[in-house]
Design a protein around this motif. Sequence first.
Motif, PDB file in Angstrom:
ATOM      1  N   GLN A 273     -49.949  28.486  -2.091  1.00  0.00           N
ATOM      2  CA  GLN A 273     -50.685  27.418  -1.403  1.00  0.00           C
ATOM      3  C   GLN A 273     -51.984  27.114  -2.146  1.00  0.00           C
ATOM      4  O   GLN A 273     -52.357  25.956  -2.325  1.00  0.00           O
ATOM      5  N   GLN A 274     -52.662  28.152  -2.600  1.00  0.00           N
ATOM      6  CA  GLN A 274     -53.894  27.971  -3.379  1.00  0.00           C
ATOM      7  C   GLN A 274     -53.598  27.252  -4.691  1.00  0.00           C
ATOM      8  O   GLN A 274     -54.325  26.337  -5.092  1.00  0.00           O
TER       9      GLN A 274
ATOM     10  N   THR B 192     -51.157  25.245  -5.332  1.00  0.00           N
ATOM     11  CA  THR B 192     -50.840  23.846  -5.035  1.00  0.00           C
ATOM     12  C   THR B 192     -52.107  23.031  -4.805  1.00  0.00           C
ATOM     13  O   THR B 192     -52.263  21.931  -5.346  1.00  0.00           O
ATOM     14  N   ARG B 193     -53.030  23.572  -4.007  1.00  0.00           N
ATOM     15  CA  ARG B 193     -54.277  22.844  -3.733  1.00  0.00           C
ATOM     16  C   ARG B 193     -55.053  22.573  -5.016  1.00  0.00           C
ATOM     17  O   ARG B 193     -55.527  21.451  -5.238  1.00  0.00           O
ATOM     18  N   GLU B 194     -55.177  23.579  -5.863  1.00  0.00           N
ATOM     19  CA  GLU B 194     -55.946  23.396  -7.092  1.00  0.00           C
ATOM     20  C   GLU B 194     -55.232  22.463  -8.064  1.00  0.00           C
ATOM     21  O   GLU B 194     -55.871  21.703  -8.791  1.00  0.00           O
TER      22      GLU B 194
ATOM     23  N   TYR C 285     -53.400  19.874  -7.222  1.00  0.00           N
ATOM     24  CA  TYR C 285     -53.652  18.514  -6.742  1.00  0.00           C
ATOM     25  C   TYR C 285     -55.107  18.089  -6.954  1.00  0.00           C
ATOM     26  O   TYR C 285     -55.394  16.904  -7.130  1.00  0.00           O
ATOM     27  N   GLN C 286     -56.016  19.044  -6.982  1.00  0.00           N
ATOM     28  CA  GLN C 286     -57.432  18.725  -7.180  1.00  0.00           C
ATOM     29  C   GLN C 286     -57.771  18.452  -8.644  1.00  0.00           C
ATOM     30  O   GLN C 286     -58.611  17.598  -8.940  1.00  0.00           O
TER      31      GLN C 286
END
Length: 213
Positions: free
Chosen positions: A24-25, A27-29, A31-32
């Motif tokens: 999850q981490q 994925t977030r990074e 996309y950022q």
Amino acid sequence: MHFLPEKLDDYVVAHSQEEPELLQQLTRETYQKILQPIMLSGPYQGRVLSMLSKLIRPKSILELGTFTGYATLCLAEGLQKEGEIDTIDVNEELVDFQRKYFDKSGYGSQIQQHLGSAIDILPTLDKTYDLVFIDADKPNYSNYFHLVIDKLNPGGIILSDNVLWHGKVVEPLKDKDISTKAVLDFNTLLRNDDRIETVLLPIRDGLTISRRK
């Protein structure tokens, strides 16, 4: 890419295993900070890859197309204790990003990154594999198959991603659509090569499982 009706797709995802927090981490990074984050395998397909790897229990994995390492880590979940992954990608800017998450995962010492063209790197890898994941540039899919098939152990598995190619495989082929033509040729190659047995699954953008006889 979702081919199921949205409500049914939501139900499938809701009744499948959740992705680990580290992914999850990642994925977030992704996309950022990273261009084209849609290239991530995503939580549902990631759990499919994890499950297949756990069923296969590979000692050696080869991945063509690392991106930010999401699928790499999913496949690593089924790796044997002393197993290794060779993962190949051409994007130099992603090497440190991948390594950060590989080392956070606990699989870092088992993952070997290779930077460059898989066409050039594959002939230099003097080893065989139990599991191969092909998820790189589509025009070279057939070339990759020919380069890896003799490195695949008997009973070994090739997983090939994006084999439905956004549904274009059943649409009229446009003259300049090189990628769709390549996917069509690749799918035919897998279907007809008598060294393997193949089933194409309509998971996300299409995932083929091919087993070496």
